[in-house]
Design a protein around this motif. Structure first.
Motif, mmCIF file in Angstrom:
data_model
loop_
_atom_site.group_PDB
_atom_site.id
_atom_site.type_symbol
_atom_site.label_atom_id
_atom_site.label_comp_id
_atom_site.label_asym_id
_atom_site.label_seq_id
_atom_site.Cartn_x
_atom_site.Cartn_y
_atom_site.Cartn_z
ATOM 1 N N VAL A 10 -40.226 -16.668 -2.213
ATOM 2 C CA VAL A 10 -41.350 -17.119 -1.776
ATOM 3 C C VAL A 10 -41.390 -17.206 -0.252
ATOM 4 C CG1 VAL A 10 -43.144 -18.949 -1.690
ATOM 5 C CG2 VAL A 10 -42.135 -18.204 -3.906
ATOM 6 N N LEU A 11 -40.549 -17.653 0.411
ATOM 7 C CA LEU A 11 -40.274 -17.663 1.688
ATOM 8 C C LEU A 11 -40.147 -16.264 2.597
ATOM 9 C CD1 LEU A 11 -39.890 -19.381 4.240
ATOM 10 C CD2 LEU A 11 -37.286 -19.161 3.928
ATOM 11 N N SER A 12 -39.492 -15.596 1.792
ATOM 12 C CA SER A 12 -39.257 -14.042 2.104
ATOM 13 C C SER A 12 -40.863 -13.498 2.095
ATOM 14 C CB SER A 12 -38.389 -13.315 1.350
ATOM 15 O OG SER A 12 -38.387 -11.835 1.709
ATOM 16 N N SER A 13 -41.641 -13.519 1.053
ATOM 17 C CA SER A 13 -42.998 -13.175 0.718
ATOM 18 C C SER A 13 -43.959 -13.644 1.990
ATOM 19 C CB SER A 13 -43.252 -13.552 -0.407
ATOM 20 O OG SER A 13 -44.861 -13.232 -0.710
ATOM 21 N N PHE A 14 -43.777 -14.856 2.286
ATOM 22 C CA PHE A 14 -44.383 -15.495 3.324
ATOM 23 C C PHE A 14 -44.260 -14.843 4.632
ATOM 24 C CE2 PHE A 14 -45.128 -18.526 6.813
ATOM 25 C CZ PHE A 14 -46.572 -18.727 6.807
ATOM 26 N N LEU A 15 -42.938 -14.695 5.142
ATOM 27 C CA LEU A 15 -42.670 -14.248 6.474
ATOM 28 C C LEU A 15 -42.858 -12.520 6.431
ATOM 29 C CD1 LEU A 15 -39.140 -16.037 6.625
ATOM 30 C CD2 LEU A 15 -41.407 -16.351 7.806
ATOM 31 N N LEU A 16 -42.781 -11.922 5.335
ATOM 32 C CA LEU A 16 -42.890 -10.553 5.408
ATOM 33 C C LEU A 16 -44.636 -10.265 5.319
ATOM 34 C CD1 LEU A 16 -40.974 -8.371 5.227
ATOM 35 C CD2 LEU A 16 -41.683 -7.731 2.823
ATOM 36 N N GLY A 17 -45.552 -10.903 4.914
ATOM 37 C CA GLY A 17 -46.642 -11.067 4.917
ATOM 38 C C GLY A 17 -47.119 -11.352 6.445
ATOM 39 N N GLN A 18 -46.700 -12.330 7.114
ATOM 40 C CA GLN A 18 -46.588 -12.726 8.531
ATOM 41 C C GLN A 18 -46.346 -11.333 9.374
ATOM 42 O OE1 GLN A 18 -48.296 -15.189 10.079
ATOM 43 N NE2 GLN A 18 -48.922 -16.214 8.361
ATOM 44 N N ALA A 19 -45.310 -10.779 9.039
ATOM 45 C CA ALA A 19 -44.865 -9.755 9.808
ATOM 46 C C ALA A 19 -45.619 -8.412 9.595
ATOM 47 C CB ALA A 19 -43.409 -9.422 9.640
ATOM 48 N N PHE A 21 -49.001 -8.855 8.813
ATOM 49 C CA PHE A 21 -50.334 -9.124 9.500
ATOM 50 C C PHE A 21 -50.194 -8.775 11.220
ATOM 51 C CE2 PHE A 21 -52.932 -12.313 11.645
ATOM 52 C CZ PHE A 21 -54.114 -11.692 11.176
ATOM 53 N N ASN A 22 -49.247 -9.215 11.707
ATOM 54 C CA ASN A 22 -48.960 -8.830 13.000
ATOM 55 C C ASN A 22 -48.927 -7.588 13.369
ATOM 56 O OD1 ASN A 22 -48.746 -11.677 13.699
ATOM 57 N ND2 ASN A 22 -46.521 -11.945 13.639
ATOM 58 N N ALA A 23 -48.270 -6.775 12.610
ATOM 59 C CA ALA A 23 -48.282 -5.006 12.699
ATOM 60 C C ALA A 23 -49.534 -4.394 12.403
ATOM 61 C CB ALA A 23 -46.926 -4.459 11.799
ATOM 62 N N GLY A 24 -50.605 -5.287 11.701
ATOM 63 C CA GLY A 24 -51.755 -4.540 11.406
ATOM 64 C C GLY A 24 -51.414 -3.757 9.934
ATOM 65 N N LEU A 25 -50.477 -4.021 9.213
ATOM 66 C CA LEU A 25 -50.444 -3.427 7.782
ATOM 67 C C LEU A 25 -51.093 -4.217 6.973
ATOM 68 C CD1 LEU A 25 -46.589 -2.183 8.454
ATOM 69 C CD2 LEU A 25 -48.825 -0.710 8.425
ATOM 70 N N VAL A 27 -51.457 -6.704 4.263
ATOM 71 C CA VAL A 27 -50.581 -8.060 3.904
ATOM 72 C C VAL A 27 -50.380 -8.151 2.568
ATOM 73 C CG1 VAL A 27 -50.718 -10.355 4.216
ATOM 74 C CG2 VAL A 27 -51.855 -9.072 5.984
ATOM 75 N N LYS A 28 -51.221 -8.005 1.632
ATOM 76 C CA LYS A 28 -51.010 -8.175 0.170
ATOM 77 C C LYS A 28 -49.740 -7.204 -0.589
ATOM 78 C CE LYS A 28 -55.528 -9.669 -1.424
ATOM 79 N NZ LYS A 28 -56.672 -9.280 -2.099
ATOM 80 N N ARG A 29 -49.760 -6.142 0.056
ATOM 81 C CA ARG A 29 -49.053 -5.180 -0.314
ATOM 82 C C ARG A 29 -47.500 -5.508 0.256
ATOM 83 N NH1 ARG A 29 -50.034 0.578 1.547
ATOM 84 N NH2 ARG A 29 -51.882 0.187 0.454
ATOM 85 N N TRP A 30 -47.381 -5.859 1.449
ATOM 86 C CA TRP A 30 -46.180 -6.216 1.800
ATOM 87 C C TRP A 30 -45.545 -7.739 1.335
ATOM 88 C CZ3 TRP A 30 -42.869 -2.997 3.372
ATOM 89 C CH2 TRP A 30 -43.525 -1.605 3.618
ATOM 90 N N ALA A 31 -46.231 -8.443 1.146
ATOM 91 C CA ALA A 31 -46.180 -9.951 0.615
ATOM 92 C C ALA A 31 -45.458 -9.630 -0.734
ATOM 93 C CB ALA A 31 -47.257 -10.983 0.802
ATOM 94 N N MET A 32 -46.249 -8.911 -1.292
ATOM 95 C CA MET A 32 -45.628 -8.732 -2.756
ATOM 96 C C MET A 32 -44.343 -8.108 -2.830
ATOM 97 S SD MET A 32 -46.147 -8.716 -6.206
ATOM 98 C CE MET A 32 -47.954 -9.451 -6.295
ATOM 99 N N LYS A 49 -44.088 0.482 9.946
ATOM 100 C CA LYS A 49 -44.733 0.035 11.131
ATOM 101 C C LYS A 49 -44.704 1.243 12.413
ATOM 102 C CE LYS A 49 -42.832 -3.439 13.345
ATOM 103 N NZ LYS A 49 -42.383 -4.549 13.806
ATOM 104 N N GLN A 50 -43.737 1.572 12.216
ATOM 105 C CA GLN A 50 -43.279 2.675 13.269
ATOM 106 C C GLN A 50 -44.043 4.177 12.798
ATOM 107 O OE1 GLN A 50 -39.168 3.464 13.401
ATOM 108 N NE2 GLN A 50 -38.703 2.138 15.099
ATOM 109 N N LEU A 51 -44.076 4.423 11.596
ATOM 110 C CA LEU A 51 -44.993 5.573 11.261
ATOM 111 C C LEU A 51 -46.733 5.488 11.502
ATOM 112 C CD1 LEU A 51 -43.285 6.450 8.000
ATOM 113 C CD2 LEU A 51 -43.350 7.719 9.824
ATOM 114 N N ALA A 52 -47.068 4.169 11.130
ATOM 115 C CA ALA A 52 -48.281 3.709 11.400
ATOM 116 C C ALA A 52 -48.759 3.843 13.072
ATOM 117 C CB ALA A 52 -48.689 2.654 10.848
ATOM 118 N N TYR A 53 -47.790 3.301 13.741
ATOM 119 C CA TYR A 53 -47.925 3.378 15.210
ATOM 120 C C TYR A 53 -48.021 4.979 15.729
ATOM 121 C CZ TYR A 53 -46.896 2.972 20.317
ATOM 122 O OH TYR A 53 -47.163 2.992 21.605
#
Length: 66
Positions: A10-19, A21-25, A27-32, A49-53
């Motif tokens: 759950v903590l990993s899901s939250f932190l990955l969702g935050q990352a 969101f900050n990268a503009g990806l 959120v639901k997909r990365w939180a899952m 994130k690099q590919l999207a940039y």
């Protein structure tokens, strides 16, 4: 024994969702992904994130890294 693992995911899901969101990806997909794979999904997030940039900058985009 199961509770610390669930808490860790759950903590990993939250932190990955935050990352994400900050990268503009998405959120639901990365939180899952964080909930399913834990911190092993973080290198995949970085590569996406690099590919999207690069996609946003286009072929002629240049950036200065310091």
């Amino acid at each position: 024994m199961v509770f610390p693992i669930i808490l860790f995911l759950v903590l990993s899901s939250f932190l990955l969702g935050q990352a994400a969101f900050n990268a503009g990806l998405p959120v639901k997909r990365w939180a899952m992904a964080g909930a399913l794979f834990g911190p092993a999904a973080y290198p995949l997030l970085n590569s996406h994130k690099q590919l999207a940039y690069r996609k946003a900058m286009g072929k002629q985009g240049a950036s200065i890294n310091m």
